[in-house]
Design a protein around this motif. Structure first.
Motif, PDB file in Angstrom:
ATOM      1  N   SER A  32       0.831  -1.210   0.000  1.00  0.00           N
ATOM      2  CA  SER A  32       0.000   0.000   0.000  1.00  0.00           C
ATOM      3  C   SER A  32       0.864   1.258   0.000  1.00  0.00           C
ATOM      4  O   SER A  32       0.531   2.247  -0.654  1.00  0.00           O
ATOM      5  CB  SER A  32      -0.970   0.013   1.184  1.00  0.00           C
ATOM      6  N   HIS A  43      -6.012   6.786  -1.673  1.00  0.00           N
ATOM      7  CA  HIS A  43      -5.101   6.107  -0.762  1.00  0.00           C
ATOM      8  C   HIS A  43      -5.829   5.286   0.305  1.00  0.00           C
ATOM      9  O   HIS A  43      -5.326   4.260   0.746  1.00  0.00           O
ATOM     10  CB  HIS A  43      -4.169   7.112  -0.092  1.00  0.00           C
ATOM     11  N   PHE A  46      -6.326   1.569  -0.337  1.00  0.00           N
ATOM     12  CA  PHE A  46      -5.130   0.742  -0.184  1.00  0.00           C
ATOM     13  C   PHE A  46      -4.875   0.427   1.289  1.00  0.00           C
ATOM     14  O   PHE A  46      -4.496  -0.689   1.639  1.00  0.00           O
ATOM     15  CB  PHE A  46      -3.903   1.429  -0.796  1.00  0.00           C
ATOM     16  N   ILE A  47      -5.087   1.412   2.135  1.00  0.00           N
ATOM     17  CA  ILE A  47      -4.918   1.200   3.577  1.00  0.00           C
ATOM     18  C   ILE A  47      -5.953   0.201   4.076  1.00  0.00           C
ATOM     19  O   ILE A  47      -5.646  -0.688   4.868  1.00  0.00           O
ATOM     20  CB  ILE A  47      -5.026   2.539   4.336  1.00  0.00           C
ATOM     21  N   ALA A  50      -5.088  -3.328   3.092  1.00  0.00           N
ATOM     22  CA  ALA A  50      -3.871  -3.750   3.788  1.00  0.00           C
ATOM     23  C   ALA A  50      -4.167  -4.202   5.215  1.00  0.00           C
ATOM     24  O   ALA A  50      -3.399  -4.970   5.797  1.00  0.00           O
ATOM     25  CB  ALA A  50      -2.846  -2.620   3.795  1.00  0.00           C
ATOM     26  N   CYS A 103      -3.651  -9.545  -0.711  1.00  0.00           N
ATOM     27  CA  CYS A 103      -3.962  -8.113  -0.615  1.00  0.00           C
ATOM     28  C   CYS A 103      -2.907  -7.286  -1.352  1.00  0.00           C
ATOM     29  O   CYS A 103      -3.238  -6.326  -2.049  1.00  0.00           O
ATOM     30  CB  CYS A 103      -4.041  -7.679   0.845  1.00  0.00           C
ATOM     31  N   ILE A 107      -3.588  -4.792  -4.444  1.00  0.00           N
ATOM     32  CA  ILE A 107      -3.191  -3.381  -4.439  1.00  0.00           C
ATOM     33  C   ILE A 107      -2.417  -3.062  -5.708  1.00  0.00           C
ATOM     34  O   ILE A 107      -2.674  -2.054  -6.376  1.00  0.00           O
ATOM     35  CB  ILE A 107      -2.372  -3.059  -3.168  1.00  0.00           C
ATOM     36  N   TYR A 117     -10.346  -3.204  -8.332  1.00  0.00           N
ATOM     37  CA  TYR A 117     -10.208  -3.153  -6.878  1.00  0.00           C
ATOM     38  C   TYR A 117     -11.259  -4.000  -6.158  1.00  0.00           C
ATOM     39  O   TYR A 117     -10.930  -4.858  -5.342  1.00  0.00           O
ATOM     40  CB  TYR A 117     -10.268  -1.704  -6.387  1.00  0.00           C
TER      41      TYR A 117
END
Length: 142
Positions: A32, A43, A46-47, A50, A103, A107, A117
């Motif tokens: 990420s 963003h 992605f977090i 993760a 994951c 990403i 996604y």
């Protein structure tokens, strides 16, 4: 002071689950970070992905609590608890580690093609199900 090994099984269930979640979140977290450095927005997604491997800690924690309770009540032998804790904890650990890898690739794929996604969560969920199976099966044999 006498050593008490009665809680080894519950400790194994929690410890192995925590180690797996740590490695899985690390793998996905590093991916990420790399993704956030390459894109200007989005963003948070992605977090979010993760953090998915952190859920396995919950299974280990609940197993630890329930196993400890049954050991103290005398309905689960400490030796059986070690076997259950080691085997289910290991399965949960591997699920978290490999979920982190899934994951990370999700990403990476999302950076290249953002429309995939949501589809990446199918594989994340499949890997999660193995931890859930190990958890439920451990509950059934306790």
């Amino acid at each position: 002071m006498d050593l008490d090994f009665n809680m080894v099984g519950p400790a194994l269930a929690l410890g192995l689950a925590c180690m797996g979640s740590c490695v899985g979140c690390c793998t996905a977290g590093m991916a990420s970070h790399a993704a956030m450095a390459r894109v200007e927005e989005g963003h948070g997604k992605f977090i979010g992905i993760a953090a998915a491997p952190s859920s396995q800690i919950i299974y280990g924690f609940i197993l630890m609590l329930l196993m400890a309770k049954k050991i103290l009540a005398g309905t689960l032998s400490p030796v059986s608890a070690i076997a259950i804790g080691a085997s289910s904890g290991t399965a949960i650990m591997f699920s978290a580690i490999f979920q982190g890898k899934v994951c990370a690739t999700g990403i990476q794929a999302s950076v290249k093609q953002p429309s995939v996604y949501g589809k990446c969560f199918a594989a994340v969920g499949i890997i999660e199900s193995f931890a859930l199976f190990a958890f439920v099966f451990a509950l059934l044999i306790m």
